[in-house]
Design a protein around this motif. Structure first.
Motif, PDB file in Angstrom:
ATOM      1  N   PHE A 196       9.658   0.321   3.145  1.00 51.02           N
ATOM      2  CA  PHE A 196       9.305  -0.925   2.467  1.00 51.02           C
ATOM      3  C   PHE A 196       8.116  -1.600   3.148  1.00 51.02           C
ATOM      4  CE2 PHE A 196       9.653  -5.546   2.113  1.00 51.02           C
ATOM      5  CZ  PHE A 196       9.618  -5.700   0.730  1.00 51.02           C
ATOM      6  N   ILE A 197       8.189  -1.724   4.475  1.00 47.49           N
ATOM      7  CA  ILE A 197       7.112  -2.391   5.224  1.00 47.49           C
ATOM      8  C   ILE A 197       5.836  -1.549   5.199  1.00 47.49           C
ATOM      9  CG2 ILE A 197       6.394  -3.156   7.518  1.00 47.49           C
ATOM     10  CD1 ILE A 197       9.301  -3.918   8.054  1.00 47.49           C
ATOM     11  N   TRP A 198       5.964  -0.235   5.392  1.00 42.92           N
ATOM     12  CA  TRP A 198       4.797   0.649   5.436  1.00 42.92           C
ATOM     13  C   TRP A 198       3.986   0.592   4.154  1.00 42.92           C
ATOM     14  CZ3 TRP A 198       4.389   4.759   1.948  1.00 42.92           C
ATOM     15  CH2 TRP A 198       3.247   5.550   2.093  1.00 42.92           C
ATOM     16  N   GLN A 199       4.658   0.467   3.020  1.00 44.70           N
ATOM     17  CA  GLN A 199       3.945   0.490   1.740  1.00 44.70           C
ATOM     18  C   GLN A 199       2.988  -0.689   1.572  1.00 44.70           C
ATOM     19  OE1 GLN A 199       6.313   2.172  -1.872  1.00 44.70           O
ATOM     20  NE2 GLN A 199       7.829   1.431  -0.423  1.00 44.70           N
ATOM     21  N   MET A 200       3.226  -1.783   2.282  1.00 39.09           N
ATOM     22  CA  MET A 200       2.378  -2.961   2.130  1.00 39.09           C
ATOM     23  C   MET A 200       0.955  -2.709   2.650  1.00 39.09           C
ATOM     24  SD  MET A 200       4.591  -4.694   0.571  1.00 39.09           S
ATOM     25  CE  MET A 200       3.784  -6.256   0.418  1.00 39.09           C
ATOM     26  N   PRO A 201       0.763  -2.367   3.922  1.00 41.79           N
ATOM     27  CA  PRO A 201      -0.615  -2.093   4.371  1.00 41.79           C
ATOM     28  C   PRO A 201      -1.219  -0.871   3.678  1.00 41.79           C
ATOM     29  CG  PRO A 201       0.975  -1.524   6.084  1.00 41.79           C
ATOM     30  CD  PRO A 201       1.729  -2.277   5.043  1.00 41.79           C
ATOM     31  N   HIS A 202      -0.381   0.098   3.345  1.00 43.50           N
ATOM     32  CA  HIS A 202      -0.859   1.292   2.643  1.00 43.50           C
ATOM     33  C   HIS A 202      -1.449   0.922   1.287  1.00 43.50           C
ATOM     34  CE1 HIS A 202      -0.907   5.347   0.985  1.00 43.50           C
ATOM     35  NE2 HIS A 202      -0.216   4.892  -0.054  1.00 43.50           N
ATOM     36  N   THR A 203      -0.718   0.122   0.518  1.00 44.06           N
ATOM     37  CA  THR A 203      -1.166  -0.273  -0.817  1.00 44.06           C
ATOM     38  C   THR A 203      -2.337  -1.246  -0.745  1.00 44.06           C
ATOM     39  OG1 THR A 203       1.111  -0.032  -1.600  1.00 44.06           O
ATOM     40  CG2 THR A 203      -0.415  -1.200  -3.035  1.00 44.06           C
ATOM     41  N   PHE A 204      -2.315  -2.136   0.231  1.00 39.37           N
ATOM     42  CA  PHE A 204      -3.422  -3.082   0.384  1.00 39.37           C
ATOM     43  C   PHE A 204      -4.728  -2.354   0.707  1.00 39.37           C
ATOM     44  CE2 PHE A 204      -0.328  -6.659   1.763  1.00 39.37           C
ATOM     45  CZ  PHE A 204      -0.093  -6.970   0.434  1.00 39.37           C
ATOM     46  N   ALA A 205      -4.630  -1.275   1.499  1.00 34.77           N
ATOM     47  CA  ALA A 205      -5.825  -0.488   1.814  1.00 34.77           C
ATOM     48  C   ALA A 205      -6.419   0.124   0.539  1.00 34.77           C
ATOM     49  CB  ALA A 205      -5.480   0.607   2.823  1.00 34.77           C
ATOM     50  N   ILE A 206      -5.552   0.624  -0.319  1.00 30.32           N
ATOM     51  CA  ILE A 206      -6.006   1.169  -1.608  1.00 30.32           C
ATOM     52  C   ILE A 206      -6.647   0.068  -2.445  1.00 30.32           C
ATOM     53  CG2 ILE A 206      -5.276   2.239  -3.773  1.00 30.32           C
ATOM     54  CD1 ILE A 206      -2.978   3.545  -2.223  1.00 30.32           C
ATOM     55  N   ALA A 207      -5.996  -1.086  -2.487  1.00 24.74           N
ATOM     56  CA  ALA A 207      -6.495  -2.203  -3.297  1.00 24.74           C
ATOM     57  C   ALA A 207      -7.855  -2.693  -2.805  1.00 24.74           C
ATOM     58  CB  ALA A 207      -5.486  -3.346  -3.273  1.00 24.74           C
ATOM     59  N   MET A 208      -8.085  -2.650  -1.494  1.00 30.17           N
ATOM     60  CA  MET A 208      -9.387  -3.041  -0.966  1.00 30.17           C
ATOM     61  C   MET A 208     -10.461  -2.051  -1.381  1.00 30.17           C
ATOM     62  SD  MET A 208      -8.550  -4.468   2.890  1.00 30.17           S
ATOM     63  CE  MET A 208     -10.286  -4.772   3.240  1.00 30.17           C
ATOM     64  N   ARG A 209     -10.139  -0.775  -1.317  1.00 33.15           N
ATOM     65  CA  ARG A 209     -11.121   0.248  -1.690  1.00 33.15           C
ATOM     66  C   ARG A 209     -11.421   0.226  -3.189  1.00 33.15           C
ATOM     67  NH1 ARG A 209     -11.040   5.672  -0.687  1.00 33.15           N
ATOM     68  NH2 ARG A 209     -13.263   5.430  -0.252  1.00 33.15           N
ATOM     69  N   LYS A 210     -10.440  -0.137  -3.980  1.00 33.25           N
ATOM     70  CA  LYS A 210     -10.627  -0.175  -5.435  1.00 33.25           C
ATOM     71  C   LYS A 210     -10.738  -1.619  -5.943  1.00 33.25           C
ATOM     72  CE  LYS A 210     -10.279   4.264  -5.540  1.00 33.25           C
ATOM     73  NZ  LYS A 210     -11.502   5.084  -5.790  1.00 33.25           N
ATOM     74  N   TYR A 211     -11.250  -2.473  -5.091  1.00 28.73           N
ATOM     75  CA  TYR A 211     -11.343  -3.903  -5.408  1.00 28.73           C
ATOM     76  C   TYR A 211     -12.038  -4.166  -6.748  1.00 28.73           C
ATOM     77  CZ  TYR A 211     -13.156  -8.696  -5.168  1.00 28.73           C
ATOM     78  OH  TYR A 211     -13.482  -9.993  -5.463  1.00 28.73           O
ATOM     79  N   ASN A 212     -13.205  -3.575  -6.936  1.00 22.02           N
ATOM     80  CA  ASN A 212     -13.982  -3.828  -8.153  1.00 22.02           C
ATOM     81  C   ASN A 212     -13.242  -3.382  -9.412  1.00 22.02           C
ATOM     82  OD1 ASN A 212     -16.197  -4.961  -6.792  1.00 22.02           O
ATOM     83  ND2 ASN A 212     -17.073  -2.934  -6.376  1.00 22.02           N
ATOM     84  N   GLU A 213     -12.553  -2.244  -9.314  1.00 19.93           N
ATOM     85  CA  GLU A 213     -11.819  -1.746 -10.468  1.00 19.93           C
ATOM     86  C   GLU A 213     -10.638  -2.650 -10.822  1.00 19.93           C
ATOM     87  OE1 GLU A 213     -10.997   2.470 -10.600  1.00 19.93           O
ATOM     88  OE2 GLU A 213     -12.530   2.850  -9.085  1.00 19.93           O
TER      89      GLU A 213
END
Length: 311
Positions: A196-213
């Motif tokens: 549960f905790i691991w998915q937060m920074p993992h998903t946020f990293a994806i969201a930062m890379r795909k910010y514009n999309e």
């Protein structure tokens, strides 16, 4: 001349058939989100494996139950992912990374996708019912959280969508464990918390890379709504929360505790680097890659330290 034309026609037909088969395979891999599906199968296996270890049972004696659990949970997850594709077709049309999905290209009709999603979901849940009802309930919780709570409710409206979505991934080891034994044990509970905790920074990293999309698609991801600084602070907090968790898994041995702690310290160090990063996209990629390897190594380590001695 006729014979040569027949040969050419046959070769062309064969080439077209191969291309269609390749496209179909590619479409289904995209529809089922194959990498995500495989990644979610590992925690189910680890939960099952550790339950056998702590109950003193063997994999060979529970082979039928093992395959029911793995196949049933995988099919159920596939159903949830397909339904996510069906519902998110409007978003996927806008986002560059999802524009080749068959729901967007029209290679597979939306009605067909909906039917596949419902059929797989029902089949997977029924298979899990032949293990234990507790495992089936965890499976349903994961499905409901991902399809209804995350995809259809929070994803487009609230930054808490990541928190909600993380529940669906975190229940996977609980499914595997509950197929063997009741899950009110420290180990499956800690596996849930770690995931549960691991998915937060993992998903946020994806969201930062795909910010514009995500911004163009109006998806309420934290970096889009609150910015990168807030996202980095939350990533640091979540990675810090992982630090004490290996010590609750002392039953797996000191080797595991030490190695898991080293992994956690490394994860925290990478997150701290984010505060000083000049290139946020490059740092987010490093954070993403570390998170992927972190969780794979951590869960495989759990299996490695509980393998029966060779001699």
């Amino acid at each position: 001349m006729t014979k040569e034309m027949d040969i050419t026609f046959t070769e062309t037909k064969t080439t077209i058939e191969k291309e269609r088969a390749s496209t179909l395979i590619s479409d289904f891999k995209s529809l089922f989100k194959a990498p995500v599906l495989i990644a979610n199968a590992l925690p189910v296996f680890v939960g099952f494996w550790l339950a056998l270890h702590f109950t003193g049972d063997s994999l060979l004696a529970n082979s039928r139950l093992f395959w029911l659990t793995i196949i049933g949970s995988t099919i159920l997850m596939a159903g949830a992912l397909v339904l996510n594709n069906w519902y998110d077709v409007d978003i996927d049309t806008v986002m560059k990374r999802t524009q080749k999905r068959p729901t967007v290209t029209g290679n597979i009709s939306l009605n067909t996708v909906l039917g596949i999603g419902i059929g797989l979901s029902a089949a997977g849940l029924i298979m899990l019912m032949f293990t234990t009802m507790e495992a089936a309930i965890y499976g349903f919780v994961g499905w409901f959280t991902y399809v209804i709570m995350y995809t259809m409710w929070t994803k487009r409206k609230y930054t808490l969508n990541t928190v909600i979505g993380s529940i669906s991934g975190a229940v996977t080891p609980m499914i595997g464990w509950a197929a063997i034994a009741p899950s009110y044990h420290m180990v499956p509970i800690m596996l849930f918390i770690i995931l549960f905790i691991w998915q937060m920074p993992h998903t946020f990293a994806i969201a930062m890379r795909k910010y514009n999309e995500y911004k163009v698609a109006n998806v309420a991801m934290l970096p889009v709504v609150r910015g990168f600084k807030m996202t980095k602070r939350q990533m640091f907090v979540y990675t810090a929360c992982l630090l004490p968790l290996p010590f609750y898994l002392g039953a797996l041995g000191m080797v595991f505790v030490v190695l898991a702690t080293i992994l956690n310290v490394g994860f925290l160090a990478v997150s701290i680097r984010g505060f000083f990063a000049k290139d946020d996209d490059k740092w987010a990629y490093v954070m993403f890659m570390y998170s992927v390897n972190y969780i794979a190594i951590l869960f495989l380590l759990m299996v490695a330290v509980t393998l029966p001695p060779i001699f």
